[in-house]
Design an enzyme around this catalytic site. Structure first.
Site, short mmCIF file in Angstrom:
data_model
loop_
_atom_site.label_atom_id
_atom_site.label_comp_id
_atom_site.label_asym_id
_atom_site.label_seq_id
_atom_site.Cartn_x
_atom_site.Cartn_y
_atom_site.Cartn_z
N LYS A 53 0.84 -1.21 0.00
CA LYS A 53 0.00 0.00 0.00
C LYS A 53 0.87 1.25 0.00
O LYS A 53 0.59 2.22 -0.70
CB LYS A 53 -0.97 -0.05 1.20
CG LYS A 53 -2.00 -1.14 1.02
CD LYS A 53 -2.83 -1.46 2.26
CE LYS A 53 -3.63 -2.75 1.96
NZ LYS A 53 -4.54 -3.13 3.05
N GLN A 97 -5.21 -2.19 9.12
CA GLN A 97 -4.96 -3.50 8.49
C GLN A 97 -5.58 -4.61 9.35
O GLN A 97 -5.32 -4.69 10.55
CB GLN A 97 -3.44 -3.69 8.35
CG GLN A 97 -3.04 -4.91 7.57
CD GLN A 97 -3.44 -4.84 6.09
OE1 GLN A 97 -3.36 -3.80 5.46
NE2 GLN A 97 -3.90 -5.95 5.56
N ASP A 120 -11.49 1.62 2.85
CA ASP A 120 -11.77 0.18 2.70
C ASP A 120 -13.27 -0.07 2.48
O ASP A 120 -13.65 -1.17 2.11
CB ASP A 120 -11.33 -0.59 3.96
CG ASP A 120 -9.89 -1.09 3.88
OD1 ASP A 120 -9.38 -1.23 2.74
OD2 ASP A 120 -9.29 -1.35 4.95
#
Ligand code: BQF
Length: 284
Positions: A53, A97, A120
Site C-alpha cells: 500500500k 490493516q 476500505d
C-alpha cells in the site's frame, strides 16, 4: 485454453491514470492527498500488504502515513489514534490493516473511522450505501474484480454469476456489485449442497473462500470467466489461490492467476478510493 488476465498490468494502468489526475489537481487546485495505514502487531502477511500500500501511494503521488503499533496496543490507544486521524486534514483515507490481535474489537475500530475517510468501505454507513447502489467508495477487492471482468470485455448483464464465499469483505459485496450489473447471482458457502453443480452453471465464477485449489476444472463451464480471490499461503511458502489453475485454465475463457491477478487490483482500488476521498475536499 484460456487467456490469463494480467492483474499487474491492469493495476499499473489504473495507478498511472490516478497519478496523472492527482498531478493535475495538485497543480490546478492545490489538492493534497494522503493515506494513513495502521498496522497492529507483526503478522508477516499484514506487513507485506502494508508495504504494498505504501509503495502504491508513492507510485500514485499520495502522501502515506504509516502507524506501526505494538501487538499490546490497547483499544483506547487505537481509538485515540483513529480519532486524531479523523481530524487531520492531511489524511484523506484511513485504514486499519486486518486482522487485528484478538484483544481488539474490529467492529468498534471500523465504526470509529470517519465514513468519509473509510477507503476500505468497511464502515456500516458505507456498507449500507453499497447495498442501495449509491456509493462513494467500493470495497477494494470486489471493485478490483469488477475491473478485471470489465478488462475481458465480457458482459455481466443476464449472465449466471456464482460467488463462492460469503465474507463481509469479499463475497457479500461482490455478489451485490454483480447484481448491480444485472448478473443473475448465486452465493455458495460451506453448507451449499452440491458446490460443483452450482459452479458448473457459472458464466462468471468468483472464488473467495480461502481453501487452496477448491475449484477444479471439472467444476467449470466451458468458456467461463474465472476470478480467483484466494490468497492461501502453503506450507512451502508458496501463494496459492482457491482455483486449481492447471485444470481450470483448460476450461475457462479468461482466468486470473495467483499471484498477479486480483491482489494488485485490490491495491489499485484502494488508491482510487483515496483519490475520491481527497477530491471530496474540493466540493465543500
Ligand atoms: C499479487 C489480503 C487476505 C487477508 C487480508 C498483490 C497484494 C496481494 C497479492 C496485497 C490482501 C490481499 C491485502 C498481490 C492486500 C491483496 O501480486 O498477487 C498485492 O497487498 N493485498 C490486504 O491488505 O489484506 C488482506 C488478503
Amino acid at each position: 485454453m484460456s487467456k490469463i488476465i494480467d492483474g499487474k498490468a491492469v493495476s499499473a494502468s489504473v495507478k498511472e491514470a490516478i497519478r496523472t489526475e492527482l498531478e493535475e489537481l495538485k497543480a490546478t487546485k492545490g489538492l493534497t492527498a494522503g493515506l494513513a495505514v495502521i498496522i497492529v502487531g507483526d503478522d508477516p502477511a499484514s506487513k507485506v500488504y502494508v508495504r504494498n500500500k505504501k509503495l502504491a501511494c508513492e507510485a500514485c503521488g499520495f502522501e502515506s502515513f504509516e502507524y506501526a503499533l505494538s501487538a499490546e496496543t490497547t483499544q483506547e490507544e487505537l481509538l485515540d489514534l483513529i480519532n486524531k486521524l479523523n481530524n487531520d486534514d492531511r489524511v484523506d483515507g484511513i485504514l486499519c490493516q486486518l486482522p487485528l490481535p484478538k484483544h481488539l474489537d474490529e467492529k468498534v475500530v471500523i465504526n470509529n473511522i470517519s465514513p468519509a475517510k473509510d477507503v476500505d468501505a468497511f464502515h456500516p454507513e458505507n456498507v449500507g450505501q453499497i447495498m442501495i447502489g449509491d456509493y462513494k467508495f467500493l470495497p477494494c477487492t470486489p471493485a478490483g474484480v469488477m475491473e478485471l471482468i470489465a478488462s475481458t470485455g465480457v458482459e455481466i448483464a443476464g449472465k449466471e454469476c456464482v460467488v463462492v464465499g460469503r465474507s463481509n469483505i469479499v463475497g457479500k459485496p461482490m455478489a451485490m456489485l454483480l447484481l448491480h450489473k444485472s448478473g443473475t447471482v448465486t452465493i455458495c458457502h460451506s453448507k451449499t449442497k452440491d458446490l460443483a453443480e452450482v459452479c458448473r452453471r457459472a458464466d462468471i465464477l468468483v472464488a473467495a473462500v480461502g481453501v487452496p485449489n477448491l475449484i477444479k476444472g471439472d467444476m467449470i463451464k466451458e468458456g467461463a470467466v474465472v476470478i480467483d480471490v484466494g490468497m492461501n499461503r502453503l506450507d512451502n511458502g508458496k501463494l496459492c489461490g482457491d482455483v486449481e489453475f492447471e485444470t481450470a485454465s483448460e476450461k475457462a475463457s479468461y482466468i486470473t492467476p495467483v499471484p498477479g491477478g486480483v491482489g494488485p487490483m485490490t491495491i489499485a482500488m484502494l488508491m482510487k478510493n483515496t483519490l475520491t476521498a481527497a477530491k471530496s475536499k474540493l466540493k465543500d
